[in-house]
Design a protein around this motif. Structure first.
Motif, PDB file in Angstrom:
ATOM      1  N   ALA A  61       1.119  -0.847   0.385  1.00 25.50           N
ATOM      2  CA  ALA A  61      -0.001  -0.259  -0.126  1.00 25.50           C
ATOM      3  C   ALA A  61       0.921   1.206  -0.627  1.00 25.50           C
ATOM      4  O   ALA A  61       1.806   0.966   0.577  1.00 25.50           O
ATOM      5  N   TYR A  62       0.224   2.199   0.004  1.00 21.33           N
ATOM      6  CA  TYR A  62       1.336   3.626  -0.391  1.00 21.33           C
ATOM      7  C   TYR A  62       0.457   4.552   0.352  1.00 21.33           C
ATOM      8  O   TYR A  62      -1.516   4.800   1.064  1.00 21.33           O
ATOM      9  N   THR A  63       1.088   5.609   0.703  1.00 18.70           N
ATOM     10  CA  THR A  63       0.396   6.749   1.767  1.00 18.70           C
ATOM     11  C   THR A  63       1.605   7.836   1.744  1.00 18.70           C
ATOM     12  O   THR A  63       2.983   8.002   1.251  1.00 18.70           O
ATOM     13  N   ARG A  64       1.151   8.551   1.900  1.00 18.19           N
ATOM     14  CA  ARG A  64       1.500  10.224   2.698  1.00 18.19           C
ATOM     15  C   ARG A  64       1.596  10.471   3.954  1.00 18.19           C
ATOM     16  O   ARG A  64       1.968  10.966   4.342  1.00 18.19           O
ATOM     17  N   ASP A  65       0.660   9.461   4.816  1.00 20.49           N
ATOM     18  CA  ASP A  65       1.076   9.190   6.450  1.00 20.49           C
ATOM     19  C   ASP A  65       2.618   9.252   7.167  1.00 20.49           C
ATOM     20  O   ASP A  65       2.627   8.031   6.905  1.00 20.49           O
ATOM     21  N   GLY A  66       3.141  10.084   7.234  1.00 20.47           N
ATOM     22  CA  GLY A  66       4.820   9.871   7.683  1.00 20.47           C
ATOM     23  C   GLY A  66       5.266   9.559   8.912  1.00 20.47           C
ATOM     24  O   GLY A  66       5.560  10.102   9.824  1.00 20.47           O
ATOM     25  N   SER A  67       3.582   9.421  10.030  1.00 21.62           N
ATOM     26  CA  SER A  67       3.577   9.287  11.226  1.00 21.62           C
ATOM     27  C   SER A  67       4.304   8.339  12.124  1.00 21.62           C
ATOM     28  O   SER A  67       3.781   7.546  12.320  1.00 21.62           O
ATOM     29  N   PHE A  68       5.958   7.607  11.721  1.00 20.87           N
ATOM     30  CA  PHE A  68       6.178   5.991  11.261  1.00 20.87           C
ATOM     31  C   PHE A  68       6.735   6.275  13.104  1.00 20.87           C
ATOM     32  O   PHE A  68       6.464   6.975  13.916  1.00 20.87           O
ATOM     33  N   GLN A  69       6.163   5.154  13.614  1.00 14.67           N
ATOM     34  CA  GLN A  69       6.981   4.041  15.299  1.00 14.67           C
ATOM     35  C   GLN A  69       7.581   3.493  14.846  1.00 14.67           C
ATOM     36  O   GLN A  69       8.113   2.223  14.517  1.00 14.67           O
ATOM     37  N   ARG A  70       8.417   2.345  15.878  1.00 12.52           N
ATOM     38  CA  ARG A  70       9.158   1.686  15.890  1.00 12.52           C
ATOM     39  C   ARG A  70       8.062   0.833  17.826  1.00 12.52           C
ATOM     40  O   ARG A  70       7.320   0.774  18.333  1.00 12.52           O
ATOM     41  N   SER A  71       7.708  -1.306  16.292  1.00 11.06           N
ATOM     42  CA  SER A  71       7.234  -1.683  16.804  1.00 11.06           C
ATOM     43  C   SER A  71       8.190  -2.363  18.015  1.00 11.06           C
ATOM     44  O   SER A  71       9.431  -1.966  18.326  1.00 11.06           O
ATOM     45  N   ALA A  72       7.546  -3.831  18.129  1.00 10.16           N
ATOM     46  CA  ALA A  72       8.109  -4.144  19.568  1.00 10.16           C
ATOM     47  C   ALA A  72       9.524  -4.973  19.601  1.00 10.16           C
ATOM     48  O   ALA A  72      10.565  -5.017  20.726  1.00 10.16           O
ATOM     49  N   ASP A  73       9.610  -6.126  17.930  1.00  9.62           N
ATOM     50  CA  ASP A  73      10.927  -5.912  17.396  1.00  9.62           C
ATOM     51  C   ASP A  73      11.531  -5.297  16.683  1.00  9.62           C
ATOM     52  O   ASP A  73      12.656  -5.437  16.321  1.00  9.62           O
ATOM     53  N   GLY A  74      11.870  -3.755  17.175  1.00  9.32           N
ATOM     54  CA  GLY A  74      11.949  -2.683  16.247  1.00  9.32           C
ATOM     55  C   GLY A  74      12.211  -1.971  14.463  1.00  9.32           C
ATOM     56  O   GLY A  74      13.003  -1.066  14.418  1.00  9.32           O
ATOM     57  N   MET A  75      11.564  -3.238  14.476  1.00  9.16           N
ATOM     58  CA  MET A  75      10.965  -2.334  13.082  1.00  9.16           C
ATOM     59  C   MET A  75      10.497  -0.792  13.029  1.00  9.16           C
ATOM     60  O   MET A  75       9.687  -0.234  14.131  1.00  9.16           O
ATOM     61  N   LEU A  76      10.188  -0.056  12.062  1.00 12.54           N
ATOM     62  CA  LEU A  76      10.114   0.519  11.744  1.00 12.54           C
ATOM     63  C   LEU A  76       8.762   0.534  10.875  1.00 12.54           C
ATOM     64  O   LEU A  76       8.515  -0.114  10.201  1.00 12.54           O
ATOM     65  N   VAL A  77       7.767   0.741  11.594  1.00  6.92           N
ATOM     66  CA  VAL A  77       6.043   0.179  10.985  1.00  6.92           C
ATOM     67  C   VAL A  77       5.274   2.037  11.014  1.00  6.92           C
ATOM     68  O   VAL A  77       5.392   2.476  11.795  1.00  6.92           O
ATOM     69  N   ASN A  78       3.678   1.546  10.627  1.00 10.81           N
ATOM     70  CA  ASN A  78       2.637   3.087  10.659  1.00 10.81           C
ATOM     71  C   ASN A  78       2.190   2.828  11.708  1.00 10.81           C
ATOM     72  O   ASN A  78       2.095   2.270  12.548  1.00 10.81           O
TER      73      ASN A  78
END
Length: 261
Positions: A113-130
């Motif tokens: 999927a594609y998004t313009r929403d760049g409010s990213f966070q860090r998941s429990a395993d350290g991955m960059l997620v939306n």
């Protein structure tokens, strides 16, 4: 009386128009939202006298025909993909795109999927997620002992690992652009998927091939203009009222005819 049905299509089209406008207004504060607009087209015409038809034995032609339309319908609700305003958030993992690019998100079903929403966070395993916990593609893993994460304008993600004084590159953000952005299909959750109308995604590094650059600590806001939406809403309401008056007028004409009979 055909006027009843013609005016009813006008009321239906303006009702759909108001729905589109209301959705725009509801998403005025939605990150990366792109406003929609309703587009209309006229319906089939009944040809009573065709233009250019022969009007006499001498071979003269009718200069203008006689045709009655069937009304209007909503044909599309394309998105206006103009740049929204960019607001400072100071969030370490907040990223805004200045340009045409979209962030790529890996959905649970394997689609991108594609998004313009760049409010990213860090998941429990350290991955960059939306915000929904979906991994940003390509996957970027932030070590648990990483600090001072920085994202450059060309998408290089760096961080100081442990006690290191020098930042280490831990990933590279990529952006996708499309030949026809208005052809993307909305999924909700600030995401789109590609369609045959949009064309395939053209993936590249930020700051190249027109994808745009990135701004860390900022988010792109909705491109909805409240004044424009209110003006469009008033125009839609008046158009709806005028079609309703046509129905009322046609009803009165039919009533008068029935009384004569």
């Amino acid at each position: 009386m055909k006027a009843l049905y013609i005016a009813s299509t006008g009321m239906s089209a303006q009702e759909r128009n108001v729905e589109v406008i209301s959705n725009n207004i509801a998403n005025m504060r939605t990150t990366g939202y792109k406003r929609q607009r309703a587009e209309f087209e006229d319906l089939l015409y009944q040809q009573i006298t065709r233009a250019g038809a022969q009007s006499s034995a001498q071979g003269t032609n009718i200069p203008a025909g006689l045709e009655i339309g069937s009304g209007v319908r909503t044909v599309a609700t394309p998105r206006v993909m103009s740049q929204g305003s960019v607001n400072m958030t100071d969030g370490e993992l907040d990223v805004a795109v200045r340009g045409e690019g979209f962030f790529m998100v890996q959905l649970p079903d394997g689609r991108t999927a594609y998004t313009r929403d760049g409010s990213f966070q860090r998941s429990a395993d350290g991955m960059l997620v939306n915000s929904n916990g979906y991994t940003i593609n390509p996957g970027i893993s932030i070590p648990g002992d990483a600090n001072s994460v920085s994202i450059s304008q060309d998408g290089i993600v760096s961080a100081n690992i442990g006690t290191d004084s020098q930042p280490t590159q831990i990933g590279q953000l990529q952006l996708a652009r499309f030949v026809n952005k208005a052809g993307l299909e909305s999924l909700g959750d600030n995401m789109f998927i590609d369609t045959p109308a949009s064309g395939p995604a053209q993936v590249g590094v930020p700051n190249t091939d027109g994808t745009g650059n990135l701004l860390q600590g900022y988010l792109e806001m909705s491109n909805v203009n409240s004044v424009t939406e209110i003006a469009d809403l008033i125009a839609a309401q008046r158009a709806y009222e005028m079609n309703a008056r046509v129905i009322s007028g046609a009803d009165q004409m039919m009533q008068s005819t029935s009384q004569l009979r």
